[in-house]
Design a protein around this motif. Structure first.
Motif, PDB file in Angstrom:
ATOM      1  N   SER A   1       0.832  -1.201   0.000  1.00 46.67           N
ATOM      2  CA  SER A   1       0.000   0.000   0.000  1.00 46.67           C
ATOM      3  C   SER A   1       0.867   1.252   0.000  1.00 46.67           C
ATOM      4  CB  SER A   1      -0.996  -0.018   1.170  1.00 46.67           C
ATOM      5  OG  SER A   1      -0.317  -0.146   2.386  1.00 46.67           O
ATOM      6  N   MET A   2       2.003   1.199   0.700  1.00 49.10           N
ATOM      7  CA  MET A   2       2.885   2.370   0.675  1.00 49.10           C
ATOM      8  C   MET A   2       3.486   2.563  -0.716  1.00 49.10           C
ATOM      9  SD  MET A   2       4.785   2.856   4.302  1.00 49.10           S
ATOM     10  CE  MET A   2       5.607   1.311   4.469  1.00 49.10           C
ATOM     11  N   GLU A   3       3.855   1.454  -1.355  1.00 48.74           N
ATOM     12  CA  GLU A   3       4.479   1.566  -2.674  1.00 48.74           C
ATOM     13  C   GLU A   3       3.494   2.028  -3.761  1.00 48.74           C
ATOM     14  OE1 GLU A   3       8.256  -1.470  -2.141  1.00 48.74           O
ATOM     15  OE2 GLU A   3       6.488  -2.179  -3.234  1.00 48.74           O
ATOM     16  N   PHE A   4       2.261   1.587  -3.645  1.00 47.36           N
ATOM     17  CA  PHE A   4       1.259   2.051  -4.614  1.00 47.36           C
ATOM     18  C   PHE A   4       1.197   3.571  -4.633  1.00 47.36           C
ATOM     19  CE2 PHE A   4      -1.635  -1.936  -4.214  1.00 47.36           C
ATOM     20  CZ  PHE A   4      -0.921  -2.553  -5.220  1.00 47.36           C
ATOM     21  N   PHE A   5       1.150   4.152  -3.437  1.00 44.66           N
ATOM     22  CA  PHE A   5       0.886   5.590  -3.336  1.00 44.66           C
ATOM     23  C   PHE A   5       2.142   6.406  -3.018  1.00 44.66           C
ATOM     24  CE2 PHE A   5      -3.064   3.332  -2.102  1.00 44.66           C
ATOM     25  CZ  PHE A   5      -3.851   3.716  -3.180  1.00 44.66           C
ATOM     26  N   ALA A   6       3.314   5.765  -3.151  1.00 43.43           N
ATOM     27  CA  ALA A   6       4.568   6.396  -2.731  1.00 43.43           C
ATOM     28  C   ALA A   6       4.744   7.803  -3.294  1.00 43.43           C
ATOM     29  CB  ALA A   6       5.748   5.514  -3.137  1.00 43.43           C
ATOM     30  N   SER A   7       4.360   8.008  -4.557  1.00 44.62           N
ATOM     31  CA  SER A   7       4.652   9.300  -5.189  1.00 44.62           C
ATOM     32  C   SER A   7       3.835  10.442  -4.583  1.00 44.62           C
ATOM     33  CB  SER A   7       4.395   9.207  -6.694  1.00 44.62           C
ATOM     34  OG  SER A   7       3.038   8.862  -6.924  1.00 44.62           O
ATOM     35  N   LEU A   8       2.873  10.121  -3.726  1.00 46.04           N
ATOM     36  CA  LEU A   8       2.053  11.180  -3.123  1.00 46.04           C
ATOM     37  C   LEU A   8       2.661  11.705  -1.828  1.00 46.04           C
ATOM     38  CD1 LEU A   8      -1.393   9.403  -3.553  1.00 46.04           C
ATOM     39  CD2 LEU A   8      -0.423  11.183  -5.017  1.00 46.04           C
ATOM     40  N   TYR A   9       3.727  11.059  -1.368  1.00 50.40           N
ATOM     41  CA  TYR A   9       4.318  11.427  -0.068  1.00 50.40           C
ATOM     42  C   TYR A   9       5.732  11.947  -0.271  1.00 50.40           C
ATOM     43  CZ  TYR A   9       0.348   8.817   1.664  1.00 50.40           C
ATOM     44  OH  TYR A   9      -0.922   8.384   1.923  1.00 50.40           O
ATOM     45  N   PRO A  10       6.222  12.742   0.728  1.00 52.07           N
ATOM     46  CA  PRO A  10       7.608  13.215   0.624  1.00 52.07           C
ATOM     47  C   PRO A  10       8.552  12.003   0.573  1.00 52.07           C
ATOM     48  CG  PRO A  10       6.556  14.004   2.671  1.00 52.07           C
ATOM     49  CD  PRO A  10       5.534  13.235   1.924  1.00 52.07           C
ATOM     50  N   LYS A  11       9.426  12.017  -0.418  1.00 47.57           N
ATOM     51  CA  LYS A  11      10.245  10.849  -0.732  1.00 47.57           C
ATOM     52  C   LYS A  11      11.142  10.416   0.430  1.00 47.57           C
ATOM     53  CE  LYS A  11      12.983   9.194  -4.598  1.00 47.57           C
ATOM     54  NZ  LYS A  11      13.825   9.559  -5.730  1.00 47.57           N
ATOM     55  N   LYS A  12      11.855  11.405   0.995  1.00 46.21           N
ATOM     56  CA  LYS A  12      12.857  11.089   2.012  1.00 46.21           C
ATOM     57  C   LYS A  12      12.212  10.415   3.214  1.00 46.21           C
ATOM     58  CE  LYS A  12      16.846  13.783   3.323  1.00 46.21           C
ATOM     59  NZ  LYS A  12      17.190  15.183   3.649  1.00 46.21           N
ATOM     60  N   GLU A  13      11.129  11.033   3.691  1.00 42.39           N
ATOM     61  CA  GLU A  13      10.462  10.520   4.892  1.00 42.39           C
ATOM     62  C   GLU A  13       9.914   9.117   4.647  1.00 42.39           C
ATOM     63  OE1 GLU A  13      10.283  13.621   3.924  1.00 42.39           O
ATOM     64  OE2 GLU A  13      10.044  15.019   5.610  1.00 42.39           O
ATOM     65  N   LEU A  14       9.275   8.956   3.492  1.00 40.05           N
ATOM     66  CA  LEU A  14       8.699   7.651   3.198  1.00 40.05           C
ATOM     67  C   LEU A  14       9.780   6.576   3.125  1.00 40.05           C
ATOM     68  CD1 LEU A  14       5.905   6.405   2.554  1.00 40.05           C
ATOM     69  CD2 LEU A  14       6.599   6.442   0.159  1.00 40.05           C
ATOM     70  N   GLN A  15      10.941   6.981   2.586  1.00 40.08           N
ATOM     71  CA  GLN A  15      12.017   6.011   2.455  1.00 40.08           C
ATOM     72  C   GLN A  15      12.501   5.504   3.805  1.00 40.08           C
ATOM     73  OE1 GLN A  15      14.778   7.788  -0.239  1.00 40.08           O
ATOM     74  NE2 GLN A  15      14.138   6.447  -1.932  1.00 40.08           N
ATOM     75  N   VAL A  16      12.509   6.394   4.793  1.00 40.79           N
ATOM     76  CA  VAL A  16      12.925   5.983   6.137  1.00 40.79           C
ATOM     77  C   VAL A  16      11.985   4.884   6.641  1.00 40.79           C
ATOM     78  CG1 VAL A  16      13.193   6.744   8.528  1.00 40.79           C
ATOM     79  CG2 VAL A  16      13.919   8.228   6.649  1.00 40.79           C
ATOM     80  N   VAL A  17      10.698   5.104   6.484  1.00 39.42           N
ATOM     81  CA  VAL A  17       9.719   4.126   6.946  1.00 39.42           C
ATOM     82  C   VAL A  17       9.899   2.809   6.183  1.00 39.42           C
ATOM     83  CG1 VAL A  17       7.272   3.627   7.228  1.00 39.42           C
ATOM     84  CG2 VAL A  17       8.085   5.975   7.479  1.00 39.42           C
ATOM     85  N   ILE A  18      10.021   2.924   4.864  1.00 45.84           N
ATOM     86  CA  ILE A  18      10.163   1.712   4.043  1.00 45.84           C
ATOM     87  C   ILE A  18      11.438   0.959   4.407  1.00 45.84           C
ATOM     88  CG2 ILE A  18      10.528   0.869   1.681  1.00 45.84           C
ATOM     89  CD1 ILE A  18       8.441   2.750   0.707  1.00 45.84           C
TER      90      ILE A  18
END
Lengths: 247, 519
Positions: free
Chosen positions: B411-428
């Protein structure tokens, strides 16, 4: 990375021909810099490179960008050279004024080792402070020798000098150059030296191909890769490489 | 200008090369070297592994050349594999070329991507000493099978002769040579002629969504992208070029199925339940071959787990697996060849595209108001289950946690482009660590199950010498797998604690816990 100095106390022993050809052969395998330390500039002449206008002893000893700016590409893709300048004839006086005057050359070569995997020094024929500098800087000192009694004597002088400055004989590799098989003296001297420590088995015969390099103004190994002389240089280079690996 | 990576210009069509030579001769002597010509066949993996690492590998009359764009290093090799069938790094003889290729290609094979016909000439510009001061390369690049070609010119600097280089460049300009192009224009065009383009496929899921789009538009483009991935991998699966085609096909199917169960009420329920079933069926058809691929690709690693005395038995077992795989692959191909598959794909595509025919309650909501709650819900589920799992937990609980992590990840990867990249990457990144451990644990569990099942089946058969030898080896393997699984258990907690640390927790709340998003 390795620094090879081509050196003999005597002139006219095929030193420049050796430097130029080994530099070309090295450049086929890796990025190579040939440094012409001889004020006569014969190596520079072979590669048709003139000394840059604002370059000389002072710039050489300053090192760094003063050297980098004056390096020239040869006609061969992986081979660059630092041409000689006539002002090198007084280099000893300038060296003497430097701090740590024996290791100055070693120091100025250090940054170049990042860019070049092989550095070859074509050295002037004498035994001076510059020679001492070169002996400190080089990983190997390659001595072309004509197989005569006199040249045996000069290599003994070299050994004595190395003892004097406390360097040992490990770096020295002697090979016979301008060998004429029909001369009895040549074969006798070669036989007497064979198997001695630091004496290589490859030799370069006296050949007109080598002499004619001045006409073509390029290494014989490049202009006539299959010539007898070229094959002899290739064999010599292979032996030096094996020797480096064995170390 | 870097002497090794010179700029390339396009030669205008109306410029005659002799005119260019004439202007150059006013300043330099020219040494024109003999013309060269070659047919260059570029190869890469299906997902451009070499191109991604800035490498170009090509074959010219049986010789291989590998060129690296940044370092300009060129590795050459005569001989090596022929191009008539896909080849692997292990098909190259041991040497520098193979050493570079092996880690990059992994288990992927090389396929032809483009063929370019080259014809060119090097012209050395000489000074008064007849010393080369600039190299000029004129080259014609023609994508194979095309009537058109590109005439290009490059200046290669010789160190220390900058003035001469500038002078040469000025002469080019005076002759109307001003348009800079990619030195690989022929390669790129030839790829295009073959229906490909560099980096047009990656096994990583990436899609650019607009935060202004509706949930329906966003999920539609996600499904279409996944459908595209399925279609594009099928030829490779059928031809069995390498095992990654099937893997990627299965991942696209699994992602689609996950989407269908994660994202509710954006497509009508009836449609969702129909395609859930259809894709589940497609997934299970592709299962048996993939399961065998997973074992066979690690054949050596399994052998290494056993003492030498037990290895021959395992070799026999693997030989049997390889035969079984051949049979399964045949079945799979037969299935994929049926019309059913293309009908399924076409129906699915139509259902996604004909939005007006398939209304659903949340279809028109802004995508973020659908995405946020989905991700946050699954984040909370991972936390809840994760807290109760420790090294004593039964395998089933660990398995449940693994599935929940997977849902969160998708679910995070589907919508990844809608979130700030750096922050999302930390979570992932932290989630991935946890998933890696859970994945290893699960693999070891599945492998033990497989070994036990095989042993059970062997017990039913006659105790031949082969069967006894295989049984002994499998016994040894079981022991080794079990031991490792027990060790892996100890690492759950560390990875889970990292995933639940303050930084990740705060980030997850900031990113996904938003009440309402206005359009």
């Amino acid at each position: 990375m390795s620094i090879l100095a081509v050196y003999n106390i005597k002139g006219g022993v095929g030193k420049t021909a050796t430097s130029v050809n080994l530099a070309y052969l090295a450049s086929i395998q890796r990025k190579t810099l040939l440094i012409d330390m001889d004020p006569q500039g014969s190596a520079s002449y072979y590669f048709r490179i003139r000394s840059p206008e604002k370059f000389g002893t002072k710039k050489l000893l300053k090192g760094g960008k003063h050297i980098e700016r004056n390096i020239r590409g040869t006609d061969f893709p992986n081979l660059d050279m630092l041409p000689a300048d006539f002002s090198y004839r007084n280099i000893d006086i300038a060296l003497d004024d430097c701090k740590k005057s024996q290791t100055r050359v070693k120091k100025i070569l250090e940054p170049l080792e990042e860019e070049y995997e092989q550095i070859i020094l074509d050295c002037p024929p004498n035994l001076t402070l510059l020679s001492e500098n070169i002996f400190y800087a080089a990983d190997q000192i390659l001595v072309p020798a004509i197989p005569t009694t006199l040249s045996i004597l000069s290599s003994e002088q070299l050994y004595a000098f190395l003892d004097e400055i406390g360097l040992g004989h490990d770096k020295v590799r002697i090979f016979f150059s301008m060998v004429e098989k029909r001369k009895r003296l040549h074969t006798e001297v070669i036989q007497s030296m064979q198997g001695k420590p630091g004496v290589l088995t490859s030799s370069i015969p006296y050949l007109t191909d080598v002499e004619r390099m001045g006409v073509y103004r390029m290494p014989v190994t490049a202009s006539h890769p299959n010539a007898t002389a070229s094959r002899a240089y290739q064999q010599l280079w292979d032996e030096i490489q094996d020797d480096v690996q064995a170390q | 200008m870097n002497p090794n990576s010179p700029e390339t210009w396009l030669i205008p069509e109306d410029l005659h090369i002799d005119d260019l030579f004439a202007s150059l001769k006013e300043k330099f002597a020219l040494d024109v070297l003999p013309e060269y010509s070659a047919k260059i066949e570029y190869v890469d993996t299906f997902d451009w592994e070499l191109y991604r690492e800035k490498y170009l590998l090509h074959n010219n009359a049986g010789s291989w050349s590998l060129y690296h764009e940044n370092t300009c290093s060129l590795t050459l090799e005569k001989g090596g594999p022929k191009l008539d069938s896909p080849c692997f790094s292990s098909d190259f003889p041991p040497g520098p070329l193979r050493d570079v290729l092996t880690p990059i290609l992994g288990i992927r094979c090389l396929l032809p991507v483009a063929t370019v016909l080259l014809a060119g000439q090097e012209i050395r510009l000489l000074n008064r000493d007849e010393k080369t001061v600039v190299r000029l390369i004129i080259e014609r690049q023609q994508p194979e099978g095309q009537a058109y070609s590109y005439r290009l010119v490059r200046l290669v600097a010789v160190r220390g002769y900058d003035k001469e280089l500038s002078a040469a460049q000025e002469i080019l300009e005076e002759n109307g040579i001003v348009e800079v192009v990619s030195a690989l224009i022929g390669f790129e065009e030839a790829c295009r002629c073959g229906g490909r383009y560099p980096l047009d496929y990656s096994s990583k899921f990436q899609i650019q969504l607009s935060p202004r789009s509706t949930a329906r538009e966003a999920i539609g483009s996600i499904y279409l992208e996944l459908l595209d991935n399925m279609r594009i991998n099928i030829p490779g699966v059928m031809a069995d070029w390498d095992i990654e085609f099937l893997h990627d096909l299965r991942v696209a199917i699994r992602r689609t199925r996950s989407g269908l169960s994660l994202v509710k009420q954006v497509l009508p329920d009836a449609l969702v339940s129909r395609f859930k079933k259809e894709f589940a069926a497609l997934g299970s058809v592709t299962g048996p071959t993939r399961d065998l691929d997973v074992y066979l690709k690690d054949r050596q690693k399994y052998l290494d787990r056993l003492p030498p005395a037990l290895q021959p038995g395992l070799e026999l077992f693997f030989d049997q697996l390889a035969k079984k795989r051949q049979a399964e692959q045949k079945k799979l191909v037969r299935h994929l060849r049926t019309k059913k598959i293309s009908i399924l794909f076409d129906d699915w595509q139509r259902s996604i595209e004909q939005e007006e025919l398939h209304p659903a309650p949340k279809a028109q909501m802004p995508v973020l108001s659908v995405a946020n709650p989905i991700i946050f819900k699954h984040y909370k589920r991972v936390l809840k289950t994760g807290l109760s799992v420790d090294r004593t937990s039964p395998d089933d609980d660990v398995h449940a946690l693994r599935i929940q992590c997977k849902k969160l990840r998708y679910s995070m990867e589907f919508f990844a482009s809608l979130y700030p990249k750096k922050e999302l990457q930390v979570v992932i990144k932290h989630l991935k660590k946890l998933q890696d451990i859970l994945g290893i644990f699960n693999d070891l569990y599945v492998q033990q199950t497989m070994v036990l099942e095989t042993l059970g089946a062997l017990n039913q058969e006659r105790p031949t010498k082969t069967n006894l030898s295989i049984s002994a080896s499998l016994g040894g393997l079981l022991q080794s797998l079990y031991q490792e699984q027990e060790e892996v258990r100890y690492h759950f907690k560390e990875a889970f604690i990292q995933f639940t640390d303050e930084e990740t927790t705060t980030l997850c709340h900031q990113l996904f816990k938003k009440k309402q998003v206005s359009k």
